[in-house]
Design a protein around this motif. Structure first.
Motif, PDB file in Angstrom:
ATOM      1  N   LEU A 110       0.830  -1.191   0.000  1.00  0.00           N
ATOM      2  CA  LEU A 110       0.000   0.000   0.000  1.00  0.00           C
ATOM      3  C   LEU A 110       0.869   1.246   0.000  1.00  0.00           C
ATOM      4  CD1 LEU A 110      -2.612  -1.195   2.614  1.00  0.00           C
ATOM      5  CD2 LEU A 110      -2.774  -1.296   0.135  1.00  0.00           C
ATOM      6  N   SER A 111       0.236   2.399  -0.096  1.00  0.00           N
ATOM      7  CA  SER A 111       0.995   3.647  -0.053  1.00  0.00           C
ATOM      8  C   SER A 111       1.679   3.765   1.307  1.00  0.00           C
ATOM      9  CB  SER A 111       0.077   4.837  -0.306  1.00  0.00           C
ATOM     10  OG  SER A 111      -0.795   5.013   0.795  1.00  0.00           O
ATOM     11  N   ASN A 112       2.678   4.615   1.367  1.00  0.00           N
ATOM     12  CA  ASN A 112       3.483   4.727   2.588  1.00  0.00           C
ATOM     13  C   ASN A 112       2.663   5.116   3.809  1.00  0.00           C
ATOM     14  OD1 ASN A 112       5.782   3.977   1.285  1.00  0.00           O
ATOM     15  ND2 ASN A 112       6.532   6.052   0.972  1.00  0.00           N
ATOM     16  N   LEU A 113       1.702   6.005   3.641  1.00  0.00           N
ATOM     17  CA  LEU A 113       0.884   6.425   4.773  1.00  0.00           C
ATOM     18  C   LEU A 113       0.146   5.236   5.379  1.00  0.00           C
ATOM     19  CD1 LEU A 113      -0.547   8.607   6.541  1.00  0.00           C
ATOM     20  CD2 LEU A 113      -2.334   8.592   4.789  1.00  0.00           C
ATOM     21  N   PHE A 114      -0.531   4.471   4.546  1.00  0.00           N
ATOM     22  CA  PHE A 114      -1.301   3.335   5.041  1.00  0.00           C
ATOM     23  C   PHE A 114      -0.398   2.222   5.555  1.00  0.00           C
ATOM     24  CE2 PHE A 114      -4.501   4.812   1.704  1.00  0.00           C
ATOM     25  CZ  PHE A 114      -5.166   5.614   2.619  1.00  0.00           C
ATOM     26  N   LEU A 115       0.697   1.978   4.849  1.00  0.00           N
ATOM     27  CA  LEU A 115       1.619   0.906   5.240  1.00  0.00           C
ATOM     28  C   LEU A 115       2.271   1.214   6.584  1.00  0.00           C
ATOM     29  CD1 LEU A 115       3.272  -1.670   4.622  1.00  0.00           C
ATOM     30  CD2 LEU A 115       4.892  -0.196   3.442  1.00  0.00           C
ATOM     31  N   TYR A 116       2.919   2.357   6.699  1.00  0.00           N
ATOM     32  CA  TYR A 116       3.647   2.673   7.923  1.00  0.00           C
ATOM     33  C   TYR A 116       2.700   2.964   9.082  1.00  0.00           C
ATOM     34  CZ  TYR A 116       7.657   2.872   4.832  1.00  0.00           C
ATOM     35  OH  TYR A 116       8.618   2.558   3.921  1.00  0.00           O
ATOM     36  N   GLY A 117       1.561   3.572   8.791  1.00  0.00           N
ATOM     37  CA  GLY A 117       0.569   3.791   9.836  1.00  0.00           C
ATOM     38  C   GLY A 117       0.064   2.483  10.408  1.00  0.00           C
ATOM     39  N   SER A 118      -0.212   1.507   9.535  1.00  0.00           N
ATOM     40  CA  SER A 118      -0.681   0.194   9.987  1.00  0.00           C
ATOM     41  C   SER A 118       0.388  -0.527  10.806  1.00  0.00           C
ATOM     42  CB  SER A 118      -1.085  -0.674   8.796  1.00  0.00           C
ATOM     43  OG  SER A 118      -2.163  -0.100   8.109  1.00  0.00           O
ATOM     44  N   VAL A 119       1.617  -0.461  10.335  1.00  0.00           N
ATOM     45  CA  VAL A 119       2.709  -1.121  11.057  1.00  0.00           C
ATOM     46  C   VAL A 119       2.935  -0.471  12.426  1.00  0.00           C
ATOM     47  CG1 VAL A 119       5.203  -1.553  11.023  1.00  0.00           C
ATOM     48  CG2 VAL A 119       3.839  -2.015   8.993  1.00  0.00           C
ATOM     49  N   LEU A 120       2.881   0.860  12.487  1.00  0.00           N
ATOM     50  CA  LEU A 120       3.038   1.537  13.786  1.00  0.00           C
ATOM     51  C   LEU A 120       1.909   1.179  14.744  1.00  0.00           C
ATOM     52  CD1 LEU A 120       4.337   5.081  12.842  1.00  0.00           C
ATOM     53  CD2 LEU A 120       5.525   3.329  14.142  1.00  0.00           C
ATOM     54  N   CYS A 121       0.690   1.079  14.236  1.00  0.00           N
ATOM     55  CA  CYS A 121      -0.439   0.681  15.092  1.00  0.00           C
ATOM     56  C   CYS A 121      -0.232  -0.737  15.622  1.00  0.00           C
ATOM     57  CB  CYS A 121      -1.752   0.758  14.321  1.00  0.00           C
ATOM     58  SG  CYS A 121      -2.309   2.433  14.029  1.00  0.00           S
ATOM     59  N   ALA A 122       0.252  -1.638  14.767  1.00  0.00           N
ATOM     60  CA  ALA A 122       0.495  -3.016  15.202  1.00  0.00           C
ATOM     61  C   ALA A 122       1.597  -3.064  16.254  1.00  0.00           C
ATOM     62  CB  ALA A 122       0.862  -3.894  14.011  1.00  0.00           C
ATOM     63  N   LEU A 123       2.655  -2.300  16.064  1.00  0.00           N
ATOM     64  CA  LEU A 123       3.731  -2.275  17.056  1.00  0.00           C
ATOM     65  C   LEU A 123       3.244  -1.702  18.381  1.00  0.00           C
ATOM     66  CD1 LEU A 123       6.744  -1.192  14.833  1.00  0.00           C
ATOM     67  CD2 LEU A 123       6.253  -3.459  15.763  1.00  0.00           C
ATOM     68  N   TYR A 124       2.408  -0.668  18.338  1.00  0.00           N
ATOM     69  CA  TYR A 124       1.833  -0.116  19.567  1.00  0.00           C
ATOM     70  C   TYR A 124       0.978  -1.170  20.271  1.00  0.00           C
ATOM     71  CZ  TYR A 124      -1.324   2.260  22.698  1.00  0.00           C
ATOM     72  OH  TYR A 124      -2.050   2.605  23.795  1.00  0.00           O
TER      73      TYR A 124
END
Length: 151
Positions: A110-124
């Protein structure tokens, strides 16, 4: 306390597995071919849906579950360790599903916003359920649960 933390580690690993597997699958699938599996027309709505589900399952729903558990524990003062364990298991299951949603962002490229946002949410989400004796003992003490060292 050690047996409780050991039990919680099993559920923490269970929560980590979907995220780790899908993250690895996304890396393997797109190592040499950075193009997305989806067409451009579907990429933005799928990205938004994956990001939204990741936020809901990794941040919003676990906070809601914690607040609901806290209110129930305060209303009924003698908290049982079994109830606390059930609460932690429920959170691990929800966050495991959220980790899978974040892993899908890696698979779909996905685009960087959706990709990195999703990964940061999962790490949190994973960090919030990380079991440790000090954290769990503090929470149990705050709720008035007596938990002996030999349990």
């Amino acid at each position: 306390m050690k047996s409780l933390v050991k039990s919680l580690w099993k559920y923490f690993i269970f929560a980590c597995v979907p995220f780790a597997v899908l993250l690895a699958a996304g890396w393997v699938l797109h190592r040499n071919n950075p193009a997305s599996i989806l067409s451009e027309a579907f990429l933005r709505p799928v990205g938004a849906a994956v990001f939204l589900s990741s936020v809901l399952l990794n941040v919003a729903l676990p906070i809601f579950l914690r607040v609901r558990f806290h209110n129930a524990a305060i209303a009924n003062p003698p908290l049982k360790a079994e109830d606390y364990l059930i609460h932690q298991k429920r959170q691990a299951a929800v966050i495991g599903a959220g980790g899978a949603a974040a892993g899908m962002a890696c698979v779909f490229v996905l685009s960087n916003l959706f990709l990195y946002g999703s990964v940061l949410c999962a790490l949190y989400g994973l960090y919030s359920i990380l079991p440790s004796e000090k954290k769990n003992a503090g929470e149990l003490k705050a709720y008035g649960c007596v938990f002996s060292e030999r349990e």
